[in-house]
Design a protein around this motif. Structure first.
Motif, PDB file in Angstrom:
ATOM      1  N   LYS A   1       0.722  -1.316  -0.080  1.00 47.64           N
ATOM      2  CA  LYS A   1       0.031  -0.082  -0.024  1.00 47.64           C
ATOM      3  C   LYS A   1       0.863   1.534  -0.110  1.00 47.64           C
ATOM      4  O   LYS A   1       2.199   1.310   0.534  1.00 47.64           O
ATOM      5  CB  LYS A   1      -0.875   0.184   1.108  1.00 47.64           C
ATOM      6  N   LYS A   2       0.422   2.272  -0.555  1.00 48.66           N
ATOM      7  CA  LYS A   2       1.272   3.721  -0.551  1.00 48.66           C
ATOM      8  C   LYS A   2       0.454   4.560   0.389  1.00 48.66           C
ATOM      9  O   LYS A   2      -0.748   4.712   0.389  1.00 48.66           O
ATOM     10  CB  LYS A   2       0.869   4.304  -1.860  1.00 48.66           C
ATOM     11  N   ILE A   3       1.095   5.249   1.476  1.00 48.36           N
ATOM     12  CA  ILE A   3       0.680   5.921   2.284  1.00 48.36           C
ATOM     13  C   ILE A   3       0.196   7.200   1.853  1.00 48.36           C
ATOM     14  O   ILE A   3      -0.731   7.630   2.410  1.00 48.36           O
ATOM     15  CB  ILE A   3       1.672   6.140   3.456  1.00 48.36           C
ATOM     16  N   CYS A   4       0.515   7.725   0.640  1.00 48.79           N
ATOM     17  CA  CYS A   4       0.013   8.632  -0.013  1.00 48.79           C
ATOM     18  C   CYS A   4      -1.361   8.558  -0.679  1.00 48.79           C
ATOM     19  O   CYS A   4      -2.103   9.443  -0.554  1.00 48.79           O
ATOM     20  CB  CYS A   4       0.695   9.176  -0.989  1.00 48.79           C
ATOM     21  N   CYS A   5      -1.845   7.195  -0.834  1.00 54.16           N
ATOM     22  CA  CYS A   5      -3.084   6.913  -1.260  1.00 54.16           C
ATOM     23  C   CYS A   5      -4.073   6.442  -0.153  1.00 54.16           C
ATOM     24  O   CYS A   5      -5.405   6.212  -0.557  1.00 54.16           O
ATOM     25  CB  CYS A   5      -3.150   5.951  -2.268  1.00 54.16           C
ATOM     26  N   ALA A   6      -3.387   6.363   1.027  1.00 58.08           N
ATOM     27  CA  ALA A   6      -4.511   5.643   2.143  1.00 58.08           C
ATOM     28  C   ALA A   6      -5.399   6.907   2.773  1.00 58.08           C
ATOM     29  O   ALA A   6      -4.815   7.978   2.869  1.00 58.08           O
ATOM     30  CB  ALA A   6      -3.445   5.056   3.057  1.00 58.08           C
ATOM     31  N   CYS A   7      -6.621   6.688   3.205  1.00 57.15           N
ATOM     32  CA  CYS A   7      -7.338   7.415   3.959  1.00 57.15           C
ATOM     33  C   CYS A   7      -7.489   8.719   3.270  1.00 57.15           C
ATOM     34  O   CYS A   7      -7.327   9.900   3.806  1.00 57.15           O
ATOM     35  CB  CYS A   7      -6.659   7.623   5.185  1.00 57.15           C
TER      36      CYS A   7
ATOM     37  N   LYS B   1      -7.174  12.474   5.014  1.00 56.88           N
ATOM     38  CA  LYS B   1      -6.190  13.297   4.584  1.00 56.88           C
ATOM     39  C   LYS B   1      -6.701  14.675   3.923  1.00 56.88           C
ATOM     40  O   LYS B   1      -6.042  15.735   4.168  1.00 56.88           O
ATOM     41  CB  LYS B   1      -5.247  12.402   3.315  1.00 56.88           C
ATOM     42  N   ARG B   2      -7.838  14.719   3.205  1.00 54.43           N
ATOM     43  CA  ARG B   2      -8.437  15.892   2.712  1.00 54.43           C
ATOM     44  C   ARG B   2      -8.570  17.042   3.710  1.00 54.43           C
ATOM     45  O   ARG B   2      -8.471  17.963   3.681  1.00 54.43           O
ATOM     46  CB  ARG B   2      -9.677  15.580   1.669  1.00 54.43           C
ATOM     47  N   ALA B   3      -9.416  16.330   4.619  1.00 52.23           N
ATOM     48  CA  ALA B   3      -9.819  17.188   5.740  1.00 52.23           C
ATOM     49  C   ALA B   3      -8.588  17.651   6.605  1.00 52.23           C
ATOM     50  O   ALA B   3      -8.588  19.082   6.834  1.00 52.23           O
ATOM     51  CB  ALA B   3     -10.654  16.656   6.804  1.00 52.23           C
ATOM     52  N   ARG B   4      -7.584  17.018   6.762  1.00 48.51           N
ATOM     53  CA  ARG B   4      -6.621  17.651   7.546  1.00 48.51           C
ATOM     54  C   ARG B   4      -5.856  18.372   6.781  1.00 48.51           C
ATOM     55  O   ARG B   4      -5.428  19.744   7.109  1.00 48.51           O
ATOM     56  CB  ARG B   4      -5.396  16.197   7.826  1.00 48.51           C
TER      57      ARG B   4
ATOM     58  N   ILE C   1      -5.767  16.081  12.398  1.00 46.22           N
ATOM     59  CA  ILE C   1      -4.447  15.263  12.340  1.00 46.22           C
ATOM     60  C   ILE C   1      -4.379  13.739  13.055  1.00 46.22           C
ATOM     61  O   ILE C   1      -4.111  12.972  12.465  1.00 46.22           O
ATOM     62  CB  ILE C   1      -3.348  15.917  12.953  1.00 46.22           C
ATOM     63  N   ASP C   2      -4.949  13.813  14.219  1.00 38.76           N
ATOM     64  CA  ASP C   2      -5.126  12.462  15.090  1.00 38.76           C
ATOM     65  C   ASP C   2      -5.975  11.649  14.183  1.00 38.76           C
ATOM     66  O   ASP C   2      -5.711  10.485  14.304  1.00 38.76           O
ATOM     67  CB  ASP C   2      -5.450  12.773  16.418  1.00 38.76           C
ATOM     68  N   ALA C   3      -7.131  12.007  13.666  1.00 37.61           N
ATOM     69  CA  ALA C   3      -7.775  11.486  13.008  1.00 37.61           C
ATOM     70  C   ALA C   3      -7.141  10.458  11.623  1.00 37.61           C
ATOM     71  O   ALA C   3      -7.775   9.263  11.589  1.00 37.61           O
ATOM     72  CB  ALA C   3      -9.424  11.817  12.429  1.00 37.61           C
ATOM     73  N   HIS C   4      -6.444  11.429  10.845  1.00 39.81           N
ATOM     74  CA  HIS C   4      -5.957  10.930   9.761  1.00 39.81           C
ATOM     75  C   HIS C   4      -4.789   9.716  10.352  1.00 39.81           C
ATOM     76  O   HIS C   4      -4.682   8.796   9.841  1.00 39.81           O
ATOM     77  CB  HIS C   4      -5.199  11.956   9.127  1.00 39.81           C
ATOM     78  N   LEU C   5      -4.084  10.110  11.480  1.00 43.10           N
ATOM     79  CA  LEU C   5      -3.067   9.288  11.958  1.00 43.10           C
ATOM     80  C   LEU C   5      -3.864   7.943  12.296  1.00 43.10           C
ATOM     81  O   LEU C   5      -3.233   6.711  12.153  1.00 43.10           O
ATOM     82  CB  LEU C   5      -2.330   9.667  13.215  1.00 43.10           C
TER      83      LEU C   5
ATOM     84  N   GLU D   1      -4.788   1.037   8.752  1.00 44.75           N
ATOM     85  CA  GLU D   1      -4.664   0.596   7.279  1.00 44.75           C
ATOM     86  C   GLU D   1      -3.480  -0.283   7.749  1.00 44.75           C
ATOM     87  O   GLU D   1      -2.945  -0.913   6.304  1.00 44.75           O
ATOM     88  CB  GLU D   1      -4.488   1.567   6.296  1.00 44.75           C
ATOM     89  N   GLY D   2      -2.647  -0.368   8.586  1.00 45.72           N
ATOM     90  CA  GLY D   2      -1.364  -0.999   8.718  1.00 45.72           C
ATOM     91  C   GLY D   2      -0.021  -0.286   8.822  1.00 45.72           C
ATOM     92  O   GLY D   2       1.085  -0.774   8.802  1.00 45.72           O
TER      93      GLY D   2
END
Length: 68
Positions: A22-28, A32-35, A54-58, A64-65
């Motif tokens: 998985k690519k971290i740039c494409c996850a969530c 990510k957009r809201a952050r 920020i916490d929600a994105h993390l 996602e692993g």
């Protein structure tokens, strides 16, 4: 230090359903957009306005692993 032309270390990225890392740039993308919108508007540390996003994105990335 790695030698010139040496291969990068093996990826520790989680594996997706397709068997590829998985690519971290494409996850969530939703979190990510809201952050990102909040950080652009308010800055990363301005009175903690974006901390919850920020916490929600993390949290999403960890689910996602990813080790963040």
């Amino acid at each position: 230090m790695g030698a010139i032309g040496s291969k990068p270390a093996a990826s520790s990225a989680p594996i997706g359903a397709d068997g590829k890392p998985k690519k971290i740039c494409c996850a969530c993308p939703e979190t990510k957009r809201a952050r990102d919108e909040c950080v652009v508007e308010h800055g990363p540390d301005e009175d903690g306005k974006c901390k919850a996003l920020i916490d929600a994105h993390l949290k999403c990335l960890r689910s996602e692993g990813f080790d963040v």
